[in-house]
Design an enzyme around this catalytic site. Structure first.
Site, PDB file in Angstrom:
ATOM      1  CE1 TYR A   1      -4.395  -1.234   0.209  1.00 51.96           C
ATOM      2  CE2 TYR A   1      -3.208  -3.049   1.244  1.00 51.96           C
ATOM      3  CZ  TYR A   1      -4.348  -2.557   0.632  1.00 51.96           C
ATOM      4  OH  TYR A   1      -5.429  -3.381   0.446  1.00 51.96           O
TER       5      TYR A   1
ATOM      6  CD  GLU B   1      -6.330  -6.182   1.824  1.00 59.62           C
ATOM      7  OE1 GLU B   1      -5.088  -6.062   1.976  1.00 59.62           O
ATOM      8  OE2 GLU B   1      -6.994  -5.452   1.065  1.00 59.62           O
TER       9      GLU B   1
END
Length: 404
Positions: free
Chosen positions: A99, A141
């Protein structure tokens, strides 16, 4: 929540960001993948060739921004969007540290495309939006990996191809058994796995395929249609590899099953609508219902080019024969001699439909848009309709408002 200082900045800049979403996304993908070619393994080569991949992220962050300032989807709807993306990411083995890379290139693309409009205050506000979005995904996640008992740093498990079965024209099934001898993972009907295909050129490509039978504990089954290129676009790299290079005895690496097109806990009449290879999750759902709810009322509706291209047709009728109330309706674009088959495209007004039915859709995006619109005209609300999308439209399940 978005900080008070960022709210007016996002409200003021949403229109210009919205008008340039495709350019921002295109610059983001081209730059990130050009400088980090190892990330190419995560993305479909054919989707990159057609330009579809570049639009995949176009609306996600902007839609989240509209949600944060109260102009977009409500919390329940956006939770569903986050869940869908998180499930997809876990099936691809996405890690938290990635990310940071995505954020750097995405914010760089915003600056490149919008130029002087991106003041330090604007950059800071959009960076805050991105990291609020990323934090939600990272948290979800992490929980999905933990619930599955999977190491997110190495989510792959090796399977042996026990059988390769021709199902229809350009469509085959693979029956897969875990190479380690342990049971196949439990999963919910409607979920999918990612195949990590090690290609002859030494590269690895990831592709997701719905599981096409209910959980049995012993094997998994995926059903793969060969993607044929047209108009200068290439053939599907992974589907061609699976068709031509994989046979009984071959080994494949798969992810744990993921996905949110799962069967609700309900006894309402069930309508399963599919087109093409979109029949695969419906086959698993129907198999599961036949095993666990044999008295449930089920209608299956399928569209295909012709009977020769209709996969899993015998399986669907076999599962349906175990139900006390089962109706099958089919449309073929081309004329056929199949008794009772309709010719042309699906007419949603002709689908047998109980007003309280749960409806599941899977197929090409234009097909699902048309069927969903037809169901709405018949009074079926969004809460009754669930669908699965593979590709860029997963990011646009709630569009950015027209004002953007």
């Amino acid at each position: 929540m978005l900080s008070p200082t960022s709210v007016p900045v996002i409200e003021a800049t949403l229109p210009i960001v919205g008008r340039h979403l495709d350019q921002i996304s295109g610059n983001f993908y081209d730059t990130m993948l050009g400088e980090n070619p190892e990330l190419l393994n995560l993305f479909s080569r054919s989707a990159q060739a057609t330009g579809e991949q570049k639009s995949a992220l176009a609306g996600a962050v902007a839609a989240f921004a509209t949600h944060l300032v109260g102009a977009g989807p409500d919390a329940v709807v956006f939770d569903h969007i986050v869940e869908r993306i998180a499930q997809r990411h876990c099936a691809l083995g996405i890690r938290p540290e990635q990310y940071t890379t995505v954020g750097r290139y995405l914010m760089g693309a915003v600056g490149t495309v919008l130029g002087d409009a991106v003041t330090p205050a604007v950059a800071a506000a959009w960076d805050e939006v991105y990291w609020l979005f990323a934090a939600r995904l990272i948290g979800r996640e992490a929980r999905l990996y933990a619930e599955a008992g999977v190491d997110g740093a190495d989510p792959w498990r090796e399977y042996v191809v026990a059988k390769k079965i021709a199902e229809a024209h350009d469509t085959v099934s693979f029956i897969l058994t875990p190479a380690d001898g342990r049971p196949a993972p439990a999963f919910l009907p409607g979920q999918y796995v990612t195949v990590a295909a090690d290609l002859p050129d030494g590269s690895r490509q990831l592709r997701q395929y719905s599981l096409s039978q209910a959980a049995t504990g012993g094997t998994l089954r995926i059903t793969v249609r060969r993607i044929r290129g047209s108009g200068g676009t290439p053939d599907g790299v992974v589907s061609s590899f699976l068709h031509d290079g994989v046979s009984a005895g071959s080994r494949l690496r798969l992810s744990h099953p993921h996905g949110d097109l799962t069967l609700r806990d309900s006894t309402a009449p069930l309508v399963l609508v599919s087109a093409g290879v979109g029949i695969t999750p419906m086959a698993a759902i129907l198999d599961h219902v036949a095993r666990t709810q044999p008295t449930r009322e089920v209608t299956i509706v399928h569209a295909d080019r012709n009977p020769e291209r209709h996969p899993l047709r015998l399986d669907m009728h076999s599962h349906g024969s175990r139900l006390t109330s089962f109706t099958a309706v089919v449309w073929y674009e081309e004329a056929s001699d199949v008794p009772g088959a309709n010719q042309g495209f699906i007419d949603t007004d002709s689908i047998p439909l109980d007003p309280g039915a749960d409806v599941y859709l899977c197929g090409p995006v234009p097909f699902m848009h048309a069927v969903r619109a037809g169901l709405h005209r018949r009074g079926v609300n969004d809460e009754q309709i669930r669908y699965e999308v593979f590709g860029s439209e997963q990011w646009r399940s709630t569009p950015v408002p027209a004002t953007v």
